[in-house]
Design an enzyme around this catalytic site. Structure first.
Site, PDB file in Angstrom:
ATOM      1  CG  ASP A 159       5.004   5.356  -7.542  1.00 57.97           C
ATOM      2  OD1 ASP A 159       3.906   5.365  -8.358  1.00 57.97           O
ATOM      3  OD2 ASP A 159       5.097   5.675  -6.465  1.00 57.97           O
ATOM      4  CG  HIS A 187       2.530   5.806  -4.156  1.00 59.45           C
ATOM      5  ND1 HIS A 187       2.861   5.120  -5.435  1.00 59.45           N
ATOM      6  CD2 HIS A 187       1.165   4.485  -4.541  1.00 59.45           C
ATOM      7  CE1 HIS A 187       1.794   4.384  -5.791  1.00 59.45           C
ATOM      8  NE2 HIS A 187       1.088   4.302  -5.300  1.00 59.45           N
TER       9      HIS A 187
HETATM   10  N1  LIG Z   1       2.042   1.663  -2.809  1.00 60.52           N
HETATM   11  C1  LIG Z   1       1.562   1.295  -3.679  1.00 60.52           C
HETATM   12  O1  LIG Z   1       2.417   0.834  -5.022  1.00 60.52           O
HETATM   13  C2  LIG Z   1       0.503   0.271  -4.372  1.00 60.52           C
HETATM   14  C3  LIG Z   1      -0.291   0.020  -3.669  1.00 60.52           C
HETATM   15  N2  LIG Z   1      -1.738  -0.524  -3.600  1.00 60.52           N
HETATM   16  C4  LIG Z   1      -2.560  -0.645  -2.497  1.00 60.52           C
HETATM   17  O2  LIG Z   1      -2.282  -1.706  -1.424  1.00 60.52           O
HETATM   18  C5  LIG Z   1      -3.415  -2.699  -1.109  1.00 60.52           C
HETATM   19  C6  LIG Z   1      -3.704  -3.700  -1.434  1.00 60.52           C
HETATM   20  O3  LIG Z   1      -3.973  -3.682  -3.039  1.00 60.52           O
HETATM   21  P1  LIG Z   1      -4.842  -4.884  -3.266  1.00 60.52           P
HETATM   22  O4  LIG Z   1      -4.136  -6.762  -2.915  1.00 60.52           O
HETATM   23  O5  LIG Z   1      -5.103  -4.698  -4.647  1.00 60.52           O
HETATM   24  O6  LIG Z   1      -6.296  -4.974  -2.695  1.00 60.52           O
HETATM   25  P2  LIG Z   1      -6.982  -5.815  -2.762  1.00 60.52           P
HETATM   26  O7  LIG Z   1      -8.771  -5.536  -2.090  1.00 60.52           O
HETATM   27  O8  LIG Z   1      -7.351  -6.846  -3.040  1.00 60.52           O
HETATM   28  O9  LIG Z   1      -6.753  -6.726  -0.718  1.00 60.52           O
HETATM   29  C7  LIG Z   1      -6.954  -5.985   0.084  1.00 60.52           C
HETATM   30  C8  LIG Z   1      -7.057  -7.566   1.562  1.00 60.52           C
HETATM   31  O10 LIG Z   1      -6.469  -6.408   2.946  1.00 60.52           O
HETATM   32  C9  LIG Z   1      -7.685  -7.134   3.701  1.00 60.52           C
HETATM   33  N3  LIG Z   1      -7.381  -6.214   4.376  1.00 60.52           N
HETATM   34  C10 LIG Z   1      -8.112  -5.104   5.003  1.00 60.52           C
HETATM   35  N4  LIG Z   1      -8.157  -5.279   6.340  1.00 60.52           N
HETATM   36  C11 LIG Z   1      -7.263  -5.819   7.157  1.00 60.52           C
HETATM   37  C12 LIG Z   1      -6.754  -5.779   7.984  1.00 60.52           C
HETATM   38  N5  LIG Z   1      -7.084  -4.619   9.079  1.00 60.52           N
HETATM   39  N6  LIG Z   1      -5.805  -6.807   8.048  1.00 60.52           N
HETATM   40  C13 LIG Z   1      -5.566  -7.303   7.402  1.00 60.52           C
HETATM   41  N7  LIG Z   1      -6.090  -7.800   6.332  1.00 60.52           N
HETATM   42  C14 LIG Z   1      -6.855  -6.623   5.657  1.00 60.52           C
HETATM   43  C15 LIG Z   1      -9.024  -7.439   2.862  1.00 60.52           C
HETATM   44  O11 LIG Z   1      -9.684  -8.222   3.509  1.00 60.52           O
HETATM   45  C16 LIG Z   1      -8.702  -7.945   1.240  1.00 60.52           C
HETATM   46  O12 LIG Z   1      -8.652  -9.285   1.159  1.00 60.52           O
HETATM   47  C17 LIG Z   1      -4.760  -0.568  -1.164  1.00 60.52           C
HETATM   48  O13 LIG Z   1      -4.459  -0.260  -0.348  1.00 60.52           O
HETATM   49  C18 LIG Z   1      -3.642  -0.870  -3.212  1.00 60.52           C
HETATM   50  O14 LIG Z   1      -4.629   0.775  -3.103  1.00 60.52           O
HETATM   51  C19 LIG Z   1      -2.260  -1.154  -5.076  1.00 60.52           C
HETATM   52  C20 LIG Z   1      -1.097  -1.084  -6.229  1.00 60.52           C
HETATM   53  C21 LIG Z   1       0.115  -0.079  -5.795  1.00 60.52           C
HETATM   54  O1  LIG Z   2      -3.444   4.000  -8.380  1.00 57.74           O
HETATM   55  C1  LIG Z   2      -4.140   2.732  -7.110  1.00 57.74           C
HETATM   56  O2  LIG Z   2      -5.217   2.535  -6.992  1.00 57.74           O
HETATM   57  C2  LIG Z   2      -3.539   1.416  -7.461  1.00 57.74           C
HETATM   58  C3  LIG Z   2      -1.808   2.481  -6.399  1.00 57.74           C
HETATM   59  O3  LIG Z   2      -1.287   3.047  -6.104  1.00 57.74           O
HETATM   60  C4  LIG Z   2      -0.854   2.118  -7.513  1.00 57.74           C
HETATM   61  O4  LIG Z   2      -0.635   2.025  -9.074  1.00 57.74           O
HETATM   62  O5  LIG Z   2      -0.472   2.866  -7.957  1.00 57.74           O
END
Ligand SMILES: NC(=O)C1=CN([C@@H]2O[C@H](COP(=O)(O)OP(=O)(O)OC[C@H]3O[C@@H](n4cnc5c(N)ncnc54)[C@H](O)[C@@H]3O)[C@@H](O)[C@H]2O)C=CC1
Ligand SMILES: O=C([O-])CC(=O)C(=O)O
Length: 329
Positions: A159, A187
């Site tokens: 952000d 967030h």
């Molecule tokens: N804080 C931030 O700024 C942001 C946060 N996110 C969040 O990050 C997270 C991951 O995003 P992506 O990589 O795009 O999702 P994704 O779905 O591509 O990958 C998530 C991975 O986590 C694994 N997973 C699920 N449960 C698990 C566990 N108990 N232990 C280990 N691995 C586990 C899944 O098998 C999957 O491979 C989501 O919650 C998303 O909303 C995404 C973008 C920005």
């Molecule tokens: O909005 C979402 O689901 C992923 C996220 O946290 C971001 O891009 O900030």
């Protein structure tokens, strides 16, 4: 070469993992002189895909990569970890209420907090990226009583970086010209990107822009809704920029922030700015020597105060919800 730093990453076979692991192994996280050992956690069905990612890591022949361990048991994968990047989380799916999401993530972050408590190195630093990041970090922290609370952070650096890019575009400057950006709160769409203390080439950003309407109707909603805008455009949530922000946050925590600037980090509140103690909320922070300090003494105008209070209220509601589920005290 020094002893490798053990960096644990969860959700390692996911979208963010696919960008993050290569950045860490190439030296972006800890610099060109620090070897790293990756310790990658996935759920059992994703271990096969993770094998492929590890083959690709091998094929990069990164000089700093001193080994990769993979597994589906946090008690094994977190063993000796110095840094834990908790990315894997349960996304919200159709028909799922917020309470269901918090419960499903509790099932992930409660055992992971306990595993860190039992097996991580004494100097462990934990950063939660997986959403809802602030409350997931709270759950992990609450289940790791022997790890100092301040070692649990959540990611609002994405952000922060988004806000830098928007302000640079508005003022015809570059992100290098901007200092003292702040994200306050959760967030989530209630977060408050605050430019009232930001500077563009040393000039106060709010005075330079002199356009409260732009702040209220363009800048703040653009930053708050950027995640949704990326999903709408890409058909998938932000991944490379989220990985980049994860690296930025942890790198600055370990290596320090430059003189005269600060970064946004979601950290356990110590009561600064009247924000309830213990919730994990975004503050302006400086870092040095591997520790961070919340920037003190910023004057908050009425507008800022109301925005911060609204986001903090949302976080308090999330805390109450996970307390009711028995996930935190
Ligand atoms: N804080 C931030 O700024 C942001 C946060 N996110 C969040 O990050 C997270 C991951 O995003 P992506 O990589 O795009 O999702 P994704 O779905 O591509 O990958 C998530 C991975 O986590 C694994 N997973 C699920 N449960 C698990 C566990 N108990 N232990 C280990 N691995 C586990 C899944 O098998 C999957 O491979 C989501 O919650 C998303 O909303 C995404 C973008 C920005
Ligand atoms: O909005 C979402 O689901 C992923 C996220 O946290 C971001 O891009 O900030």
């Amino acid at each position: 070469m020094s002893t490798p730093v053990k960096v644990a990453v969860t959700g390692a076979a996911g979208q963010i993992g696919y960008s993050l692991l290569f950045r860490i192994a190439s030296g972006s996280l800890l610099g060109p002189d620090t070897p790293v050992q990756l310790r990658l956690l996935e759920i059992t069905p994703a271990l096969k895909a993770l094998e492929g990612v590890v083959m690709e890591l091998d094929d990069c022949a990164f000089p700093l990569l001193a080994g990769v361990e993979t597994g589906d048991d946090p008690n094994v994968v977190f063993d000796g970890a110095n840094i834990a990047l908790l990315v894997g989380a349960r996304p919200r799916t159709k028909g799922m209420e917020r309470g269901d999401l918090l419960e499903a993530n509790g099932a992930i972050f409660k055992p992971q907090g306990a595993a860190l408590n039992a097996h991580a190195a004494d100097d462990i630093k934990v950063l939660v990226t997986g959403n809802p990041a602030n409350t997931n970090a709270l759950i992990a922290k609450s289940n790791a009583p022997d790890i100092p609370a301040e070692r649990f952070n959540a990611l609002t650096r994405l952000d922060h970086n988004r806000a830098l890019a928007q302000l640079a575009a508005k003022t015809g400057s570059t992100v290098n010209d901007i200092t003292k950006m702040t994200i306050w709160g959760n967030h989530s769409a209630t977060q408050y990107p605050d430019v009232f203390h930001s500077e563009v080439n040393g000039r106060n950003a709010a005075e330079l822009i002199d356009d409260q309407d732009w702040l209220e109707s363009t800048f703040i909603p653009t930053v708050q809704q950027r995640g949704a805008a990326i999903i709408a455009a890409r058909g998938a949530s932000s991944a490379a920029s989220a990985a980049n922000a994860t690296v930025d946050h942890m790198r600055d925590w370990v290596l320090g922030t430059p003189e005269g600037d600060w970064v946004s980090m979601a950290v356990p509140s110590d009561g600064s700015y009247g924000i309830a103690e213990g919730i994990i909320t975004s503050f302006p922070c400086t870092t040095a020597g591997g520790a961070y300090n919340i920037v003190q003494g910023l004057e908050l105008n009425e507008f800022s105060r109301a925005k911060i209070d609204a986001s903090v209220a949302e976080l308090q509601g999330e805390r109450e919800a996970v307390q009711a589920l028995g996930l935190v005290e």
